[in-house]
Design a protein around this motif. Sequence first.
Motif, PDB file in Angstrom:
ATOM      1  N   ALA A  78      76.313  36.588  73.471  1.00  0.00           N
ATOM      2  CA  ALA A  78      76.047  38.017  73.274  1.00  0.00           C
ATOM      3  C   ALA A  78      75.059  38.515  74.320  1.00  0.00           C
ATOM      4  N   ASN A  95      77.513  51.210  63.489  1.00  0.00           N
ATOM      5  CA  ASN A  95      77.075  50.446  64.650  1.00  0.00           C
ATOM      6  C   ASN A  95      77.107  48.952  64.357  1.00  0.00           C
ATOM      7  N   LEU A  96      76.570  48.597  63.188  1.00  0.00           N
ATOM      8  CA  LEU A  96      76.508  47.178  62.830  1.00  0.00           C
ATOM      9  C   LEU A  96      77.909  46.605  62.621  1.00  0.00           C
ATOM     10  N   GLY A  99      79.453  45.740  65.721  1.00  0.00           N
ATOM     11  CA  GLY A  99      78.911  44.491  66.262  1.00  0.00           C
ATOM     12  C   GLY A  99      79.730  43.298  65.814  1.00  0.00           C
ATOM     13  N   THR A 143      70.118  47.747  68.492  1.00  0.00           N
ATOM     14  CA  THR A 143      70.890  47.085  69.548  1.00  0.00           C
ATOM     15  C   THR A 143      70.843  45.567  69.368  1.00  0.00           C
ATOM     16  N   ARG A 146      72.846  44.686  66.229  1.00  0.00           N
ATOM     17  CA  ARG A 146      74.291  44.779  66.458  1.00  0.00           C
ATOM     18  C   ARG A 146      74.804  43.518  67.154  1.00  0.00           C
ATOM     19  N   SER A 147      74.019  42.988  68.097  1.00  0.00           N
ATOM     20  CA  SER A 147      74.419  41.755  68.763  1.00  0.00           C
ATOM     21  C   SER A 147      74.422  40.585  67.796  1.00  0.00           C
ATOM     22  N   ALA A 150      77.508  39.808  65.861  1.00  0.00           N
ATOM     23  CA  ALA A 150      78.582  39.074  66.528  1.00  0.00           C
ATOM     24  C   ALA A 150      78.434  37.570  66.315  1.00  0.00           C
TER      25      ALA A 150
ATOM     26  N   CYS B 182      79.602  45.069  74.918  1.00  0.00           N
ATOM     27  CA  CYS B 182      78.729  44.050  74.328  1.00  0.00           C
ATOM     28  C   CYS B 182      79.122  43.709  72.894  1.00  0.00           C
ATOM     29  N   CYS B 183      79.881  44.592  72.241  1.00  0.00           N
ATOM     30  CA  CYS B 183      80.373  44.287  70.895  1.00  0.00           C
ATOM     31  C   CYS B 183      81.626  43.417  70.944  1.00  0.00           C
TER      32      CYS B 183
END
Lengths: 232, 299
Positions: A78, A95-96, A99, A143, A146-147, A150, B182-183
């Motif tokens: 990520a 947003n999440l 991710g 941010t 959110r990463s 993943a 990036c997602c």
Amino acid sequence: MKIRDLESGYGSVQILWGVDMSLREGAITALLGPNGAGKSTLLRSIFGTVRPWKGSILYRDEDILHLPPHRKVDRGIALVPEGRHVFAGMTVKENLLLGAYRKRARERMEGNLGLVFSLFPILEERQDQRAGTLSGGEQQMLTIARSLMASPELMMLDEPSQGLAPKVVEEVFSALTRIREEGVTILLVEQNVENVLSIADYVYILNEGRVVGEGRPDEIEKAGLRKAYLGL
Amino acid sequence: MPPFLIALYGNLLNGAILGAVYGMMTMGLSLIFGVLRIVNVGHGAFIMVGAYTAFFLFTLYGIPPLLAVPFSFIIGMGLGALFFYTVIKRLIDSPELTTLLATFSFGVLLEEVAKLLWGPDYRGFNWEVGSLHLPFVTIPLEKLYAFLASVSMALILYIWFKKGRSGMAIRAIMEDREGASCCGINVDGMYGLSFSIGIALTVASGSLLTLFIPVGIHPYMGGIYTLKAFVIAVLGGLSSPWGAFFGGFIFGLVENGAYSLFGLVPGLEPFSMTYFAAFLILLILLLIRPEGLLGANGG
């Protein structure tokens, strides 16, 4: 992850001139260096948003040099890019969820959401708010969060403390050490040398596209590399 | 009721109906601009392809234009994907002039191929399914169907955009391309998908437009629709497909309302003045609300 002789740049402008670097699993590796040293370019080249020219990136016995970003995400890599790249018009929750876009991450969404909310409780409170209405610090947390959605095994962060108040910087750095405790390998680019040397397990110093020094934080201090290249 | 008011009422009703089709016609243009930041100058040529599709399906096989819509959509997806993967993909980060020339050329290419295959003649057909009689005004049912089809298409697109996985990914790219990457969103793939869907919507709208132009199908018919779509897209805020849809309504109302009003002025040919009215509205809007009616990012 083992990076060998990596060269990269934009258009015809070469930025990286053969970078060698190894990341130890479960550790925080910091990447320091003056402005324009190529730190961001290195992260982007590893992630694939900038296409590397040559060299090799060995990750789990596979050369991933030319894989596009979404394939990197599938392998648990990520990138938290420089600046706050949140989706401003969408809610924190959306947003999440984005991710966790890849299938691998979607399967672990519940657990990751719990982790993220325990790291950054403010995001749970604000989950229905538009991301654009968050403060700068909260956007940076989003941010990073959110990463994490993943489910990364290697997380690269590009100057996460940039432009944040000291108290928020502290919060972000303590989150990073907790992320390391979860077993995530971290590669951290920072200007904030003081804080970095206190949490990093290993440090690389980059200048003009080349690695010019490396070692444990105390070795970096002793060798005077910090003064030589960072002016501090 | 005085005859003028009856005419105005009828024209406004027809304007709203045609406006929905205009809206759908412009959604593809806005989608492509919103996601890829590319202005498709060849827009009208894709409308022409949809019109011919409806024409041939009807005259050769008796398939009604409403059923031509799914055919046109699939043809549009194919054309869009072909154009994207052969040309557009390489040009995404090029300067505007490059993509303007590329889309312009592709439009000309389509027009010339159409002329080569089907000749330069004006064609048309009549699909008559009866009329709906309202007080003072009669609405041909086929136009009402075109209206309903356009509204349904817009709704489907809206739901996909808001709830669908790929729809959300495309919105994410519109908001922040690097963040989307990036997602783990395959940005190039989503570019291809949005471009193809944008073209597919455009071709499908061309099939519906045939219901409003009884003898207007020919290789170069697209030009005026390109112009109208640009006006509508600006009305709606350029990068918002929903803005475009409502912009279409407003354009349809203004165009048809103006027709009635100019008809009152002796010596004026009302039809040719409708463009004047439409562009006048555009100028006024650009002066007072340059971000469009729904704002720059109404999506």
